[in-house]
Design an enzyme around this catalytic site. Structure first.
Site, PDB file in Angstrom:
ATOM      1  N   LYS A   2       0.826  -1.155   0.092  1.00  0.00           N
ATOM      2  CA  LYS A   2      -0.083   0.103   0.184  1.00  0.00           C
ATOM      3  C   LYS A   2       0.996   1.140  -0.003  1.00  0.00           C
ATOM      4  O   LYS A   2       1.743   1.251   0.761  1.00  0.00           O
ATOM      5  CB  LYS A   2      -0.977  -0.012   1.221  1.00  0.00           C
ATOM      6  CG  LYS A   2      -1.601   1.220   1.555  1.00  0.00           C
ATOM      7  CD  LYS A   2      -2.613   1.392   2.727  1.00  0.00           C
ATOM      8  CE  LYS A   2      -3.116   2.632   2.976  1.00  0.00           C
ATOM      9  NZ  LYS A   2      -3.813   2.574   4.508  1.00  0.00           N
ATOM     10  N   LYS A  25     -10.035  12.828   8.263  1.00  0.00           N
ATOM     11  CA  LYS A  25      -9.646  12.532   9.754  1.00  0.00           C
ATOM     12  C   LYS A  25      -9.615  13.828  10.816  1.00  0.00           C
ATOM     13  O   LYS A  25      -9.358  14.776  10.367  1.00  0.00           O
ATOM     14  CB  LYS A  25      -8.086  11.850   9.587  1.00  0.00           C
ATOM     15  CG  LYS A  25      -7.917  10.838   8.817  1.00  0.00           C
ATOM     16  CD  LYS A  25      -6.447  10.169   8.745  1.00  0.00           C
ATOM     17  CE  LYS A  25      -6.129   9.135   7.978  1.00  0.00           C
ATOM     18  NZ  LYS A  25      -6.674   8.012   8.758  1.00  0.00           N
ATOM     19  N   ARG A  38      -7.554  -0.583   1.344  1.00  0.00           N
ATOM     20  CA  ARG A  38      -8.011  -1.639   0.726  1.00  0.00           C
ATOM     21  C   ARG A  38      -8.416  -1.826  -1.018  1.00  0.00           C
ATOM     22  O   ARG A  38      -8.260  -2.649  -1.363  1.00  0.00           O
ATOM     23  CB  ARG A  38      -9.099  -2.243   1.542  1.00  0.00           C
ATOM     24  CG  ARG A  38     -10.330  -1.761   1.802  1.00  0.00           C
ATOM     25  CD  ARG A  38     -11.248  -1.888   2.557  1.00  0.00           C
ATOM     26  NE  ARG A  38     -10.626  -1.475   4.036  1.00  0.00           N
ATOM     27  CZ  ARG A  38     -11.149  -1.621   5.310  1.00  0.00           C
ATOM     28  NH1 ARG A  38     -12.340  -2.054   5.428  1.00  0.00           N
ATOM     29  NH2 ARG A  38     -10.703  -1.197   6.198  1.00  0.00           N
TER      30      ARG A  38
END
Length: 511
Positions: free
Chosen positions: A264, A276, A350
């Protein structure tokens, strides 16, 4: 540039500007420092008591020798009760920060095996690491010109052969640390892809004539669109810096195994529209550490000439807020044709890994390993020093053994059967990216990734905790990037080479 050498010289007679010795909890000096103990005689116990040195891990004391031994400075480092490779590595790292402005240093720590020699070299180099590229006044370099490892086994072939690979591995960890520490504005996906390509060229240039070179291919946003890499494109859509997929191939003719490594590489993670909190965003330049580890492990394998074919994939994107940002509720199509409903734009890792795993499976490797700073859930479960490893039992066991051999802590985690139901919980797409259930998020993410492995043997390393040291330096770990994962991946490759019946250089380096 610091050079390392092995010698059998007495630590009490060496004229290095500093001599480093280990101290055990029983108040005695560790193996390797017997001559120093003899030189001090009965005065040693009183000296240690005066300094408050009890041999505990992390203790460091510097003592002017006043002619008691030939070197003018004695550095005492605590080893703790079990002076194994991990303890020696930490102690050597502590010593590196304690010795400043010395032109030469002699390390008289336990070093009578290849494993301990590697630990001494690794610990000292990594403990002295500092990222100073952005310092306007970086100061005078404090690394010595020469470091000598004093060991009675200095002429043994197995010990001599451990020195070179240890330095190759440390070079890889240092390079990974440098990338992770680089400000995200300067390491966007295109810039990171350029840096990887430059590292490949540099590695190939340094290989011996006839050695297998590493090939690199950079897929830009146009090529990603042609291939249908919907995960990378969706995650990178909100950024002015478009995504990249960098593919490396190291294919020696004598390869006894084929391993695919997938990393990643989110060069900065704002969380996207699920932005965030400020405190959680402060170190998000670290979110590309998996890609850094994959690339550097592959290049080190080439430098070591390991007889293992490696297909590596670094999925690079920047997760930002922009007019084209992906939205909760969007459905994207990944490289292998799977549709995914996006419900959390801060679960972007992901998505890019899904495309990269799809590409990796097409190479038909024997095994697939992916590594990612993937979930805060894994940090909650295991803390900031340990990675979680999930996947097929046999592969997980081998990865854990590799981590244990190189001093990188990891723990096996399950992928429960009920996670399969959760990841298939979308009513409009093949898979749900996220289901809003607070518990077991790291296991959900692993189950999601498993859908893209094509049934091949596979393990997933979630390194969200140990990849970045937010505290002060300790042992061989500097503040900031740790380079975690390079060592484990490299040791795994070495183990596959050995299991395949071919001899391979011993390799271990912590991060």
């Amino acid at each position: 540039m610091t050079t390392f050498a092995l010698r059998t010289a007495s630590p009490a007679k060496t004229r290095a500007e500093a001599v480093v010795v280990g101290v055990l909890p029983d108040g005695k000096l560790a193996p390797g420092a017997e001559d120093v103990a003899s030189a001090y005689g009965r005065k040693l116990s009183g000296l240690l008591a005066t300094l408050g040195v009890k041999g505990g891990a992390g203790e460091v004391a510097k003592v002017p020798t006043g002619g008691t031994i030939a070197s003018p400075l004695l550095v005492l480092v605590g080893l703790g009760p079990d002076p194994d490779a991990a303890a020696v590595r930490r102690a050597a790292g502590n010593a590196a920060r304690a010795v400043t402005n010395a032109a030469s240093v002699a390390l008289a720590l336990p070093a009578d095996t290849p494993e301990l020699v590697r630990a001494v070299v690794e610990g000292y180099r990594l403990g002295g690491y500092a990222f100073t590229s952005y310092k306007s006044k970086p100061g005078t370099p404090t690394t010595p010109a020469e470091v000598v490892v004093l060991t009675p086994a200095a002429r043994r072939a197995d010990v001599v052969s451990a020195l070179g690979p240890a330095q190759v591995l440390v070079d890889a960890v240092v390079a990974a640390r440098d990338w992770v520490n680089t400000p995200p504005g300067d390491l966007t996906p295109p810039a990171f892809a350029d840096a990887i390509a430059a590292a490949v060229r540099s590695t190939n240039k340094g290989l011996d004539k006839g050695a297998t070179q590493v090939k690199v291919t950079v897929l830009d946003e146009d090529r990603l669109a042609e291939l249908g890499c919907g995960g990378l494109l969706a995650v990178g859509a909100g950024s002015a810096a478009p995504p990249r997929l960098v593919e490396l191939s190291y294919a020696p003719k004598d390869a006894v195994a084929h391993v695919a490594l997938v990393g990643k590489g989110i060069t900065f993670d704002s969380g996207g529209l699920w932005i965030k909190p400020a405190a959680s965003m402060a170190t998000m330049k670290e979110d590309m550490a998996g890609a850094a580890a994959v690339v550097q492990a592959t290049l080190a394998a080439a430098r070591l000439g390991l007889p293992v074919r490696v297909s590596a994939y670094a999925a690079l994107a920047e997760n930002m807020v922009g007019e084209a940002s992906m939205r909760p509720g969007d459905v994207l199509t990944t490289y292998d044709g799977t549709t995914v409903e996006v419900t959390n734009t801060d679960a972007e890792g992901r998505l890019v890994l899904a495309d990269a795993l799809g590409r990796a499976v097409e190479a038909e490797p024997d095994v697939v390993l992916d590594i990612a700073t993937l979930t805060g859930h894994m940090v909650m479960a295991l803390g900031e020093k340990m990675a979680g490893v999930m996947g097929d039992d046999d592969v997980v066991a081998t990865v854990l053994a590799a981590g244990a051999a190189v001093g990188e802590d990891a723990w096996p985690m399950p992928i429960p059967e009920f996670m399969d139901e959760r990841i298939h919980g979308s009513t409009i797409a093949d898979l749900a990216q996220y289901d809003g259930i607070r518990w077991g998020g790291g296991l959900f993410a692993a189950a999601f990734l498993r859908e893209f492995t094509g049934g091949l043997p596979w393990a997933h390393l979630d390194i969200a905790g140990p990849t970045f040291n937010k505290g002060g330096p300790a042992g061989h770990l500097a503040a900031g990037a740790t380079g975690y994962g390079v060592a484990t991946l490299l040791e795994y490759l070495r183990s596959r080479a050995t299991a395949g019946g071919a001899a391979a250089p011993a390799a271990s380096v912590p991060a």
